[in-house]
Design an enzyme around this catalytic site. Structure first.
Site, PDB file in Angstrom:
ATOM      1  N   ASP A   5      24.048  -3.132 -32.611  1.00  0.00           N
ATOM      2  CA  ASP A   5      24.549  -4.353 -33.259  1.00  0.00           C
ATOM      3  C   ASP A   5      23.436  -5.270 -33.746  1.00  0.00           C
ATOM      4  OD1 ASP A   5      27.136  -3.594 -32.761  1.00  0.00           O
ATOM      5  OD2 ASP A   5      27.412  -4.900 -31.019  1.00  0.00           O
ATOM      6  N   LYS A  29      29.402 -12.749 -31.871  1.00  0.00           N
ATOM      7  CA  LYS A  29      30.248 -12.061 -32.863  1.00  0.00           C
ATOM      8  C   LYS A  29      31.547 -11.635 -32.209  1.00  0.00           C
ATOM      9  CE  LYS A  29      29.670  -7.640 -31.152  1.00  0.00           C
ATOM     10  NZ  LYS A  29      30.741  -6.921 -30.437  1.00  0.00           N
TER      11      LYS A  29
END
Ligand code: C5P
Length: 297
Positions: free
Chosen positions: A143, A20
């Site tokens: 996350d 990401k």
């Protein structure tokens, strides 16, 4: 959700775990438990670890190259967290093909952890309640819940509260990964709150993206952690200037670093920029937005 039919349970499963970038990251304050309250736009990109899972009766076994294979690995922590939550011990063996650099702010470890939770629920036929799975994911790392779905999301709280966002057009990036990584807790610790500064809202950023104004989007990229990261590692500030001098639409540290991403107008410009950066001695790779959803390996 168990994707296998009864009586035909799979014994193995391969999944890809994407990296990401944080297209936007603001810090709203410090939380009582010491974490920071954030507002961040996470966006999955097509650089992937490959994980090969095999059912075991019990225990957790990790093997592979390029990854730490002990209990500090988030794959191990995810498997353990799931076993604890279930109060039984479905076992798993994971062969890791590590591709995403560690300590780079690219979320590779968190993505591997989320893929592990998905794989274990499928392979062991565990009913997937999205709420409790997200809770297990959040206990592994801030996350990890994002990576259960991937795609693009506005994440708040310590990052674990995930609201999917319909993204604008797919984006082309170049990721630049310095030799040395950065320690996430150290970067957060170096962040200095200001009482007078107004915090930034992510809405204008998301609107610009939805309107397809990629050039404007380059200027709207934002990461509050750049300042503390550059304070800890001044060479990163220099590196940002070096990348910016090659005129991408914008360049930003991803999360707590140490990797940067540079936004480009299209794929050919990204390939060209990656090539120039590599010729100047840097580790660089052109990547596109990842398509949403977990992918088979
Ligand atoms: O949640 P995770 O384990 O990924 O966080 C690693 C460290 O980063 C935390 O221990 C904390 O020091 C810092 N952190 C923070 N605020 C957040 C996320 C992480 O202070 N929202």
């Amino acid at each position: 959700m168990n994707t296998t039919r009864r009586g035909l349970k799979r014994k193995t499963l391969s999944l890809q775990a994407p990296a990401k970038v944080n297209l936007f990251l603001e810090i709203l304050g410090r939380r009582p438990e010491g974490y920071h309250e954030v507002r961040t736009v996470l966006h999955a990109v097509a650089w992937r670890d490959r994980l090969h899972f095999r059912v075991r009766r019990s225990g957790i076994v990790l093997e592979g190259d390029g990854a730490e294979l002990g209990r500090r690995n988030l794959i191990w922590k995810a498997a353990r967290a799931l076993q604890r939550k279930l109060k039984r011990s479905p076992g798993i063996e994971v062969r890791i093909e590590k591709r995403i650099p560690s300590a780079a702010g690219l979320g590779g470890g968190s993505s591997d952890a989320a893929a592990t939770l998905r794989a274990m629920t499928r392979l062991h036929g565990i009913e997937e309640d999205p709420h409790w799975l997200a809770e297990v994911a959040a206990s592994v790392g801030s996350d990890v819940p994002f990576f259960l779905e991937g795609g693009t999301a506005l994440c708040t709280g310590r990052g674990q509260r995930v609201v999917p966002v319909v993204p604008g057009r797919p984006l082309d990036f170049v990721l630049v990964v310095p030799e040395a990584g950065l320690d996430t807790p150290a970067v957060y610790r170096a962040f200095k709150p200001s009482l007078t500064r107004r915090t930034k809202d992510a809405t204008p950023f998301l609107r610009t993206w939805a309107e397809g104004e990629v050039r404007k989007l380059g200027r709207a990229l934002f990461n509050r952690l750049e300042e503390p990261a550059f304070e800890l590692a001044p060479e990163l500030g220099q590196l940002k200037r070096r990348i910016a001098a090659m005129k991408p639409l914008g360049t930003l540290l991803s999360g707590s670093g140490s990797a940067f991403f540079a936004l480009c107008a299209d794929r050919s410009r990204a390939l060209e920029l990656a090539d120039r950066l590599r010729r100047s001695g840097l580790r660089a790779r052109a990547v596109r937005s990842e398509r949403p959803g977990p992918s088979r390996g």
